[in-house]
Each structure stands twice: as C-alpha cells, then as structure tokens.
Write a protein that holds these residues in place. Sequence first.
Motif, PDB file in Angstrom:
ATOM      1  N   CYS A 282     -20.209  70.526 -16.617  1.00 24.43           N
ATOM      2  CA  CYS A 282     -21.031  70.238 -15.438  1.00 24.43           C
ATOM      3  C   CYS A 282     -20.371  69.161 -14.571  1.00 24.43           C
ATOM      4  CB  CYS A 282     -22.418  69.790 -15.887  1.00 24.43           C
ATOM      5  SG  CYS A 282     -23.488  69.360 -14.525  1.00 24.43           S
ATOM      6  N   GLY A 283     -19.803  68.155 -15.236  1.00 27.55           N
ATOM      7  CA  GLY A 283     -19.141  67.074 -14.496  1.00 27.55           C
ATOM      8  C   GLY A 283     -18.015  67.607 -13.633  1.00 27.55           C
ATOM      9  N   ILE A 284     -17.244  68.520 -14.203  1.00 22.83           N
ATOM     10  CA  ILE A 284     -16.128  69.109 -13.459  1.00 22.83           C
ATOM     11  C   ILE A 284     -16.635  69.955 -12.285  1.00 22.83           C
ATOM     12  CG2 ILE A 284     -14.248  70.813 -13.622  1.00 22.83           C
ATOM     13  CD1 ILE A 284     -13.815  69.732 -16.522  1.00 22.83           C
ATOM     14  N   LEU A 285     -17.713  70.682 -12.539  1.00 24.13           N
ATOM     15  CA  LEU A 285     -18.304  71.501 -11.474  1.00 24.13           C
ATOM     16  C   LEU A 285     -18.774  70.637 -10.306  1.00 24.13           C
ATOM     17  CD1 LEU A 285     -20.465  74.304 -13.127  1.00 24.13           C
ATOM     18  CD2 LEU A 285     -18.611  74.578 -11.451  1.00 24.13           C
ATOM     19  N   ILE A 286     -19.467  69.541 -10.650  1.00 26.44           N
ATOM     20  CA  ILE A 286     -19.951  68.632  -9.603  1.00 26.44           C
ATOM     21  C   ILE A 286     -18.759  68.091  -8.811  1.00 26.44           C
ATOM     22  CG2 ILE A 286     -20.994  66.368  -9.196  1.00 26.44           C
ATOM     23  CD1 ILE A 286     -22.893  66.936 -11.529  1.00 26.44           C
ATOM     24  N   ASN A 287     -17.733  67.705  -9.541  1.00 25.53           N
ATOM     25  CA  ASN A 287     -16.542  67.155  -8.894  1.00 25.53           C
ATOM     26  C   ASN A 287     -15.927  68.170  -7.927  1.00 25.53           C
ATOM     27  OD1 ASN A 287     -14.523  65.244  -8.426  1.00 25.53           O
ATOM     28  ND2 ASN A 287     -13.187  66.178  -9.957  1.00 25.53           N
ATOM     29  N   ARG A 288     -15.816  69.411  -8.405  1.00 23.97           N
ATOM     30  CA  ARG A 288     -15.208  70.459  -7.574  1.00 23.97           C
ATOM     31  C   ARG A 288     -16.062  70.712  -6.332  1.00 23.97           C
ATOM     32  NH1 ARG A 288     -14.192  75.235 -11.210  1.00 23.97           N
ATOM     33  NH2 ARG A 288     -12.922  73.716 -12.322  1.00 23.97           N
ATOM     34  N   HIS A 289     -17.341  70.764  -6.555  1.00 17.20           N
ATOM     35  CA  HIS A 289     -18.278  70.988  -5.450  1.00 17.20           C
ATOM     36  C   HIS A 289     -18.142  69.874  -4.396  1.00 17.20           C
ATOM     37  CE1 HIS A 289     -22.043  71.641  -3.305  1.00 17.20           C
ATOM     38  NE2 HIS A 289     -22.340  70.381  -3.543  1.00 17.20           N
ATOM     39  N   LEU A 290     -18.022  68.633  -4.874  1.00 16.89           N
ATOM     40  CA  LEU A 290     -17.944  67.520  -3.933  1.00 16.89           C
ATOM     41  C   LEU A 290     -16.603  67.489  -3.194  1.00 16.89           C
ATOM     42  CD1 LEU A 290     -19.713  64.680  -5.927  1.00 16.89           C
ATOM     43  CD2 LEU A 290     -20.520  65.850  -3.883  1.00 16.89           C
ATOM     44  N   LYS A 291     -15.530  67.859  -3.896  1.00 19.88           N
ATOM     45  CA  LYS A 291     -14.215  67.915  -3.230  1.00 19.88           C
ATOM     46  C   LYS A 291     -14.286  68.883  -2.046  1.00 19.88           C
ATOM     47  CE  LYS A 291     -11.620  65.080  -5.494  1.00 19.88           C
ATOM     48  NZ  LYS A 291     -11.452  65.074  -6.947  1.00 19.88           N
ATOM     49  N   ASP A 292     -14.951  70.026  -2.279  1.00 18.82           N
ATOM     50  CA  ASP A 292     -15.128  71.004  -1.199  1.00 18.82           C
ATOM     51  C   ASP A 292     -15.935  70.390  -0.062  1.00 18.82           C
ATOM     52  OD1 ASP A 292     -13.795  72.774  -2.719  1.00 18.82           O
ATOM     53  OD2 ASP A 292     -15.553  73.904  -3.396  1.00 18.82           O
ATOM     54  N   LYS A 293     -16.977  69.680  -0.445  1.00 18.84           N
ATOM     55  CA  LYS A 293     -17.852  69.052   0.554  1.00 18.84           C
ATOM     56  C   LYS A 293     -17.066  68.031   1.396  1.00 18.84           C
ATOM     57  CE  LYS A 293     -21.890  65.963   0.559  1.00 18.84           C
ATOM     58  NZ  LYS A 293     -23.095  66.421   1.230  1.00 18.84           N
ATOM     59  N   TYR A 294     -16.260  67.195   0.706  1.00 15.84           N
ATOM     60  CA  TYR A 294     -15.461  66.203   1.430  1.00 15.84           C
ATOM     61  C   TYR A 294     -14.521  66.921   2.387  1.00 15.84           C
ATOM     62  CZ  TYR A 294     -16.753  62.882  -2.256  1.00 15.84           C
ATOM     63  OH  TYR A 294     -17.430  62.098  -3.122  1.00 15.84           O
ATOM     64  N   PHE A 295     -13.923  68.007   1.861  1.00 20.95           N
ATOM     65  CA  PHE A 295     -12.933  68.743   2.652  1.00 20.95           C
ATOM     66  C   PHE A 295     -13.594  69.310   3.903  1.00 20.95           C
ATOM     67  CE2 PHE A 295     -10.283  72.504   3.556  1.00 20.95           C
ATOM     68  CZ  PHE A 295      -9.066  71.849   3.720  1.00 20.95           C
ATOM     69  N   ARG A 296     -14.793  69.883   3.703  1.00 20.58           N
ATOM     70  CA  ARG A 296     -15.514  70.467   4.845  1.00 20.58           C
ATOM     71  C   ARG A 296     -15.931  69.403   5.846  1.00 20.58           C
ATOM     72  NH1 ARG A 296     -18.391  73.166   1.021  1.00 20.58           N
ATOM     73  NH2 ARG A 296     -20.228  71.872   1.404  1.00 20.58           N
ATOM     74  N   GLU A 297     -16.446  68.271   5.293  1.00 18.42           N
ATOM     75  CA  GLU A 297     -17.029  67.278   6.186  1.00 18.42           C
ATOM     76  C   GLU A 297     -16.051  66.161   6.524  1.00 18.42           C
ATOM     77  OE1 GLU A 297     -20.757  65.986   4.580  1.00 18.42           O
ATOM     78  OE2 GLU A 297     -21.370  68.023   4.086  1.00 18.42           O
ATOM     79  N   GLY A 298     -14.809  66.286   6.064  1.00 17.17           N
ATOM     80  CA  GLY A 298     -13.812  65.242   6.341  1.00 17.17           C
ATOM     81  C   GLY A 298     -14.096  64.056   5.501  1.00 17.17           C
TER      82      GLY A 298
END
Lengths: 298, 222
Positions: A282-298
Amino acid sequence: MEYSINTFEKLLRACKEENKKIYEIMQEKEAYDFEITVKEVREKVLKNINAMKEAIVSGLTSSEKSFSGLCGDDTLKLKKRYAQTPALFGDLYEKITTYALATMEENLRMNKIVACPTAGSCGIVPAVIIALSEKYNLTEEEEMNALITAGTIGYVISSKVAMAGAVAGCQAECGVASAMSAASAVQILGGNENQIINAAVLAIKNILGLTCDPVAGLVEIPCVKRNVFLAIHAITAAELSMAGVESKIPFDEVIDAMVQTGQLMSPLLKETSQGGLATTKCGILINRHLKDKYFREG
Amino acid sequence: MKQRSLFDVISPIMTGPSSSHTAGAVRLGLLVRNIYGETPTKVTFRLYNSFAQTGKGHGTDKGLLAGLLGFNVDSDEIKNIYDNEEAKRIKYNYEFEQNLDMHPNSVDFILDGKIPMIVSGNSVGAGNVEIVKIDDFATKISGEYNTLVLFYKDKPGMISKVSTLIQKENINIASLDCDRNARGKTASMCICLDGNVSDILIDEIKKIDDVYFVRNVKKLEA
C-alpha cells in the motif's frame, strides 16, 4: 552559568550544587551562553508557547487536507467521538489526544507550528503542557517552567545525537518529544529533579528502535497518529516516575543505548522511505499515486 | 564548535511539515541568498539522498526556493511559493540524485546571474543547517554566527591582514577555517564572529591586494 550540561549527571549535579530547579539551571545557562538576560530567554519561551496554543486552536476547527489528500480530517473525527462518548480515561486524555492531533494536522497543511524538537514531532509537547495547564490552571510562568524543563531534556540528548529521523530514526523525533513531555509533566506535578529526568528516561527506554519510515516521504503516515500515542506515552512515564519507579539503567547510559541503536538502524529506515511502512504494498501504491499527482500538478 | 541552545529543541516557529526538510531547506536558501548577495536569475536545486527521496512530500522544493527569495521559516509565502511574483521572475528547476558519500539531507544550489556559483549545504537536523562548499572550497557556515567569507590568492600574511582589520573593530573571532585548491592558487577563509563588522570594514577587506571575493553572511534568526 558556566556549566556544561551535556549529560543528565552534570545537569543533576548543577541542580544540587546551586539548589535550583532544572528550568532555572537551563534558563541561566542559555542567558549566559548567548549574553542575554533570563527575562529575554523567557520571553522567547513565551513566544513559542503562544505559537503552540495558536496551532492547537486553529487545528481544532480545520479539516483542510494536506497536499497529498491523505490526512487532515482526523481531529474532527476524534472531537465528534468524544462529544458523543467521553473518553475512557477522561477529560485530560481527550485534550491530550485532540491537541496532539490538531497540532500535527496544522503541520501537514504547511501551516505554522513550533518544532519541538522537530516538526514531525510537534504535537507531543504542546498537547501535554497545554492540556495539563488547563487542568491545573497553570500560570503563564508555570507553563514556561514546564516548557523549559522539556527543552532541557532535548538539549541534553541532542548533545549526543542530532534530532533528526535521518540520523537516528523516530527515536530522535517523537521519542525525544515524548521524553521531553514526560519531564514537563513531572515538573507540573511537582516531582523532584531526579523524577523529572527519570520520567524522560523511562519514556526513551520504551521507544528504543523506533524507525522513521514515512509513506511516500510525507510527515503523515505514521507520524500524525504516532504523535497522539507518544503524548499519552509521556503521561505513563510521568506517572511511573512520580510513583518512584526508577530506571535501573543509569540515565546517561540509556541515552548512549539510544544513540547506538540509531547508528545500528538501517539507512532504509531513517527517513529515506525505502523500508518499513513506506515499502508495504500500500505504501508503494500511495507513493506511485502521489508521484503521478506531483507530475500532473507540477 | 556550535554553541548549542535551548531553542535548538523548542523552536523554530515554522511552516510545516518538517524541520529538517522544510525549515532546514528555507534556512539553506536564506544562507545561499546571503552568500550570492542578490536574487539569482536562474537556479538549479540538485537534491541528494533523503532530500531527493522525500523532499517533494516535505515541501523541500518550496522551502529552498522561498529561502533563496528571502522568506523566513515562518513566512506564509512558503506554502504557495510557486504563485509568488518574485518566484515567477526567476528560472528554477530541480534535480534528484543519490550519492551515499554525501550527507542524507544535502543540496547543491547551482546559481546563475551576475556570476555563476555552486553552493552546497546540508540540513543536519531540527532546522539546523551548514553550508559546506562554495564552488570548490570547503566552508563552515551554519548561520549561527555572522560569518565573513573570503576568496583570495593563497600567500603568506593574508590571515593576519584580515584579522588585524577585524581587531580594529574590537570584534572577537569565534572560529576561522581556511581551505585552498593548491599552494599559491586560490584560498578561502570562513571567519565566524561574535559581533557584526561594519560595511566600512568589509570595504577595507575588499581593498586588500589579491582578495577576490568578500561576503558578510549574516547569522540567521533563531
């Protein structure tokens, strides 16, 4: 005050020789070292207390989520629960748990808090001191005495190990904050200098090995809830110490064990988010999800 | 050695969420601003290790930029620094690297503007920081003291000339560190002071033959 107080032994000796409380020794030392007056030291302490109170007040009414969206609305849940069902351990317990949570949630919103000793552990000391202050109607002066006492514990420990998860794991953050709070609680309860330090050391002994494995590198999971637990942990240490339950290992040796444990701790568990909770599925999933979010939102 | 303080453990009043990764980042930015002497037109922040791994989640990126623009750890600007007008006026980007020979929380500021300069620093815990390198020279700047930073030609008598000038203002030297790239080439000096030297004195130091660069890096507010 030309004392060096880099060990608890020296601190206790200074208290005995001068016939002074821990906070008196510390404030005089601070004044001496920085060529300011004790009054000026206390003014700075008061500023910090006021900022702690402000963070609690704003944290108690906010449900703004953190940038990650993971945390930020737990204080309101806890408040709601207590409004319906009083806590098993009573008023003081309710206050300590909500204040710790409220402060930590202000922190994750990138709002203002007081690092004590760090930002990731900012909820513990204010929760204990302010909740006890309300219970016992402490004066501003007594609140300051309690916070200086707490600070002295952190000051002594930090002469041996830096207050950073990256250096010694969460031992050096929430662990030390809990020890600081335990000491301040004993100061408020009227314990002697030995009992004050003993409470801090009992708290440290019970958190040895505490790692820093924040999910996605955020000061959120498990930091926020850990602040709540370790605020209560401080009260347990204070009660034991007030009862005369003593650490069988000498105070300074416990700190040495903490330092050594920090050195032995894998770098994967020291604020790098490369082990523990951070690398659960789950920790890795959250991390991956947030990396995408950062990438999308700068 | 750093003079330790009670307020190392019960401050700063700061914008969350991390003392080492947010407040430390702001303070590194502030020191670099002082060293560079003005707002750069362009900066690359190269983050290492824990700073690289977890920086974004701690707002390290925002903190470094906010500090470099002159905002302090308790500023309300940090949270939304990317929307700040001054931030929009400079070019900035971030790089993330792993180098286990370096401190867990370290960063290079690769600056451009009047002059190119690379400044490296570490966040050593509880918001405390140290600038360890300016270009190729080892430095010791913690922001705890007003610190004179000099680059000059490595030759006999330079330390004496500088310290004589400082003595004229009756200011005590807390520590002095030197480094050089080779004998007779360029050397650096970091002088931590118990007081604050005047601008007149800084000008006098600048006038010493073969002194290339002088900065009075003011200590950071607690």
